[in-house]
Design a protein around this motif. Sequence first.
Motif, PDB file in Angstrom:
ATOM      1  N   LEU A   1     -13.722 -19.941 -49.406  1.00  0.00           N
ATOM      2  CA  LEU A   1     -14.195 -19.121 -48.288  1.00  0.00           C
ATOM      3  C   LEU A   1     -13.032 -18.398 -47.612  1.00  0.00           C
ATOM      4  N   VAL A   2     -11.965 -19.134 -47.332  1.00  0.00           N
ATOM      5  CA  VAL A   2     -10.821 -18.557 -46.630  1.00  0.00           C
ATOM      6  C   VAL A   2     -10.112 -17.514 -47.504  1.00  0.00           C
ATOM      7  N   ASP A   3     -10.111 -17.731 -48.821  1.00  0.00           N
ATOM      8  CA  ASP A   3      -9.414 -16.809 -49.716  1.00  0.00           C
ATOM      9  C   ASP A   3      -9.917 -15.379 -49.574  1.00  0.00           C
ATOM     10  N   ARG A   4     -11.227 -15.229 -49.361  1.00  0.00           N
ATOM     11  CA  ARG A   4     -11.791 -13.876 -49.307  1.00  0.00           C
ATOM     12  C   ARG A   4     -11.364 -13.122 -48.060  1.00  0.00           C
ATOM     13  N   LEU A   5     -10.722 -13.807 -47.103  1.00  0.00           N
ATOM     14  CA  LEU A   5     -10.205 -13.126 -45.912  1.00  0.00           C
ATOM     15  C   LEU A   5      -8.917 -12.377 -46.206  1.00  0.00           C
ATOM     16  N   GLY A   6      -8.216 -12.762 -47.282  1.00  0.00           N
ATOM     17  CA  GLY A   6      -7.033 -12.046 -47.705  1.00  0.00           C
ATOM     18  C   GLY A   6      -5.820 -12.298 -46.825  1.00  0.00           C
ATOM     19  N   GLY A   7      -4.736 -11.606 -47.122  1.00  0.00           N
ATOM     20  CA  GLY A   7      -3.530 -11.647 -46.307  1.00  0.00           C
ATOM     21  C   GLY A   7      -2.954 -13.039 -46.143  1.00  0.00           C
ATOM     22  N   ALA A   8      -2.608 -13.356 -44.879  1.00  0.00           N
ATOM     23  CA  ALA A   8      -1.957 -14.634 -44.572  1.00  0.00           C
ATOM     24  C   ALA A   8      -2.852 -15.825 -44.902  1.00  0.00           C
ATOM     25  N   PHE A   9      -4.155 -15.612 -44.972  1.00  0.00           N
ATOM     26  CA  PHE A   9      -5.066 -16.720 -45.252  1.00  0.00           C
ATOM     27  C   PHE A   9      -4.943 -17.216 -46.689  1.00  0.00           C
ATOM     28  N   GLN A  10      -4.369 -16.414 -47.572  1.00  0.00           N
ATOM     29  CA  GLN A  10      -4.234 -16.818 -48.966  1.00  0.00           C
ATOM     30  C   GLN A  10      -2.940 -17.592 -49.227  1.00  0.00           C
ATOM     31  N   ARG A  11      -2.131 -17.764 -48.219  1.00  0.00           N
ATOM     32  CA  ARG A  11      -0.852 -18.445 -48.370  1.00  0.00           C
ATOM     33  C   ARG A  11      -1.044 -19.956 -48.490  1.00  0.00           C
ATOM     34  N   PHE A  12      -0.161 -20.606 -49.219  1.00  0.00           N
ATOM     35  CA  PHE A  12      -0.161 -22.067 -49.349  1.00  0.00           C
ATOM     36  C   PHE A  12       0.130 -22.700 -47.991  1.00  0.00           C
ATOM     37  N   ARG A  13      -0.647 -23.737 -47.612  1.00  0.00           N
ATOM     38  CA  ARG A  13      -0.482 -24.321 -46.283  1.00  0.00           C
ATOM     39  C   ARG A  13      -0.367 -25.841 -46.285  1.00  0.00           C
ATOM     40  N   VAL A  14      -0.795 -26.516 -47.337  1.00  0.00           N
ATOM     41  CA  VAL A  14      -0.775 -27.985 -47.342  1.00  0.00           C
ATOM     42  C   VAL A  14       0.650 -28.509 -47.379  1.00  0.00           C
ATOM     43  N   GLY A  15       1.485 -27.879 -48.225  1.00  0.00           N
ATOM     44  CA  GLY A  15       2.855 -28.344 -48.400  1.00  0.00           C
ATOM     45  C   GLY A  15       2.985 -29.299 -49.577  1.00  0.00           C
ATOM     46  N   ASN A  16       4.136 -29.269 -50.247  1.00  0.00           N
ATOM     47  CA  ASN A  16       4.451 -30.229 -51.304  1.00  0.00           C
ATOM     48  C   ASN A  16       5.965 -30.249 -51.508  1.00  0.00           C
ATOM     49  N   GLN A  17       6.401 -31.070 -52.440  1.00  0.00           N
ATOM     50  CA  GLN A  17       7.840 -31.238 -52.667  1.00  0.00           C
ATOM     51  C   GLN A  17       8.502 -29.914 -53.041  1.00  0.00           C
ATOM     52  N   GLN A  18       7.859 -29.142 -53.886  1.00  0.00           N
ATOM     53  CA  GLN A  18       8.441 -27.875 -54.323  1.00  0.00           C
ATOM     54  C   GLN A  18       8.589 -26.903 -53.157  1.00  0.00           C
ATOM     55  N   ALA A  19       7.566 -26.816 -52.292  1.00  0.00           N
ATOM     56  CA  ALA A  19       7.619 -25.872 -51.172  1.00  0.00           C
ATOM     57  C   ALA A  19       8.702 -26.258 -50.165  1.00  0.00           C
ATOM     58  N   PHE A  20       8.880 -27.537 -49.941  1.00  0.00           N
ATOM     59  CA  PHE A  20       9.852 -27.975 -48.942  1.00  0.00           C
ATOM     60  C   PHE A  20      11.287 -27.968 -49.484  1.00  0.00           C
ATOM     61  N   GLY A  21      11.435 -28.083 -50.809  1.00  0.00           N
ATOM     62  CA  GLY A  21      12.760 -28.014 -51.411  1.00  0.00           C
ATOM     63  C   GLY A  21      13.592 -29.266 -51.206  1.00  0.00           C
ATOM     64  N   ASP A  22      14.868 -29.178 -51.603  1.00  0.00           N
ATOM     65  CA  ASP A  22      15.767 -30.335 -51.565  1.00  0.00           C
ATOM     66  C   ASP A  22      16.741 -30.313 -50.394  1.00  0.00           C
ATOM     67  N   ASN A  23      16.805 -29.215 -49.660  1.00  0.00           N
ATOM     68  CA  ASN A  23      17.758 -29.102 -48.553  1.00  0.00           C
ATOM     69  C   ASN A  23      17.121 -29.681 -47.283  1.00  0.00           C
ATOM     70  N   VAL A  24      17.311 -30.967 -47.077  1.00  0.00           N
ATOM     71  CA  VAL A  24      16.670 -31.652 -45.952  1.00  0.00           C
ATOM     72  C   VAL A  24      17.224 -31.141 -44.626  1.00  0.00           C
ATOM     73  N   THR A  25      18.482 -30.760 -44.610  1.00  0.00           N
ATOM     74  CA  THR A  25      19.077 -30.268 -43.358  1.00  0.00           C
ATOM     75  C   THR A  25      18.402 -28.979 -42.905  1.00  0.00           C
TER      76      THR A  25
END
Length: 772
Positions: free
Chosen positions: A144-168
């Motif tokens: 449902l949210v995908d059809r709104l387009g733009g910022a709504f299609q961005r990944f929001r849950v988060g995971n290891q890849q999105a957060f990366g290895d640079n903890v600082t």
Amino acid sequence: MTSRQLVLANGLRCHLHHQADARDAATLIRVRAGSLDEPDRWPGLAHLLEHLLFCGSERFKDVERLMPWVQQRGGQVNATTQLSHSAFFFQLPAAKLSEGVQRLSDMIAAPLLSQQAIEQEVAVIDAECQLLQQHADTLCETALVDRLGGAFQRFRVGNQQAFGDNVTSLQVALRDFHQRFYHANAMELWLQGPQSLDELAELALHFSSISSAKILPSNLTLTQPPGDVMLQLAGDESFWLTLMLSGDERALRDNVTLLSVFWQDEAPGSLLSALREAELCDTLQGQWLWQDAQHGWLALRFSGPKISAEQAHHIEHCFWQHLDAIKLCSSEQQQHYAQLARHDFACLSPLEQLRGRALGFAPADYVPQGFSAFIAALAQAPCSRLLTQQQLDSPESVQTQGFTLLRKKGLPQSRSTFSTPALFFYPTTQPAVLPLLSPIAMPLPRFAPRQQVETLLLRPAFYHTMSDAEAQARQTRLRPVLAALRHAGGSGSWQQKQGVWQLVLNLPVCESHALLSVHHALKALNLTPQPKPLPHAQTIVIRQLLAALPAQLIAPAGDTRWLAAWCGKHTSLHQRVSHLLSDFTPDLVSGAQPPRLQRGIKPVPCTGGDQALLLFIPLPLADDRQIAALRALSLLLEPRFFQRLRVDQQIGYVVSARYQRVADVDGLMLALQSPQIPWQTLLGHCKRFLREIVAELDAITPQTLAAWQATLREQCDASDNAEVALQGLRQQQGLPTLTRDAVASLTLPLIQQLHTRLMRERRRWRILVNQS
């Protein structure tokens, strides 16, 4: 209940609710910042911050922080991150509210956000992200949210890849996000409990330390419908109808909350009754997908085993016909449904009430002004549709928001002409035809009530379980009966409580309506159930194991025998109902047979790719003192199990250890779910934890034991008539209950001896593991 609103000097808006007869108190704080406020570089940052706020603050660290502290006092605590806001909430015994508020305010104002905690919670969110990949509700909302387009299609849950290895760098981003959005004038606070309004106002002052600053809220606004879509999903099929609404937030909520009472009514003449009769769907649920000060995106979900595109159009036709019919309701009928909304809300726990006030559906004290005009305007609201199907022809694979969707744009058109369903509303003028009473009276144990209502409890005999298919078949029969009872001034439920299905009837004041309600309920129970195959549950694996546990602990009996109990003061009605019970064909029993427990390891067919384990350890010697010792032991285990296996060792997303009564059997229940770790290893972790906890049990101080006793004393008294009736039946049949005397007699050696015996008698353990 009385209420007050105030604004602190720092701009924090506070809503105070005095609930005089409540045993528990609750707190919720909502922050006007969510996933859409994250910087593009850090998808999932708001979600990660939600997790980290629970990991310690300047004043409260380790076991003194909010989550383990609340758990050790028998309370509940959680949080949520949504598109445009986040919320943090807890419930616990009322006497502990002040200490809980101090912990919540400190974690909001001064979180530690340590690098160690960041690494731990990134791993937890990564596991959660994997868990959501097959979660049906998440995928529907994603589509449902995908059809709104733009910022709504961005990944929001988060995971290891999105957060990366640079903890600082991640730590800097978290602190910046917290400083930018977690301001008092971007928050609202709700406090509810038996404390006076003045006392609650004093507690609210603990949040005065939160800084105030200019806020930068999301400027995204929803004005256009996202378009229709079909989605391929396993399991039950659903038709979603969404409406884009404009207007003041309070007015939208008040009108939709009242409408939801009409939509979810199951009585004859209701929308749901018509849809079920036409075999179009089984359930109807409403939820807010988005809200801001002047808009609301409302979703209605109709679900059933199979819903074709043609059936979806038929459902929508019935929906609009029903709305047209509501416009013609009399003022008396509108007031009636508004009163039902208030009654339903009053039956919720303090925490559920606060979640309703802050995030969902909380009723107004009146019928909203312009209610009929609001309904008329809905026909002009932009709307969109989503239909899930178990199989689609040539769907396209779409990557959006971190999920893979199999979808097709649009819905097939319908050229059918649908008939108008027979709809009517309550109260009606139909006369009540009273049943004839048998001259024979059945024994009906009677107990002094806690609530000012007459209550009948019917349930299977102790240590008897019922298959889910049989329970669902009985539920189908009882739904319209219980809905009609609500309209007559009573309430009732057919639900599973502690692994046992039970019927509770809170009867109306009018004796004729009360007798008629009991008669119809007994008639529905008397009918031979016609179980239908149940679809595979579309939920996480551990919940599937939890649902299977009662029947896997005690096998369902072919011939269900029943118990009945009365809780109330009305002697005449009690006697007349005892005569009605003679027409109840299943046997009523007066004694409990010893349970025949199933033991050992049992694979259970489940959907989902995770590994999960559910360990149930029955209480070896069931008496009042042993139950008190077991429940004290669980207060030690619950926070430490969570800390050790979820936080320190990062076993998986689901980590729980608690006391549980299942099918009338008291015991300890340990639950684990992991994306990668096999169940054999999970079982090893449980055994190791139980062995290693001995040292911590030996170190318990008299002060800690006294705190456990204080917590358990709060849990001794029944909260409603149904619990009073159940406790009375247990005591009559010699089954143990938690009593103040047993709590007072608790000693540390007794708890230690119980723990030793639980560990020694492993052959009595019941272990469920998932089988794909």
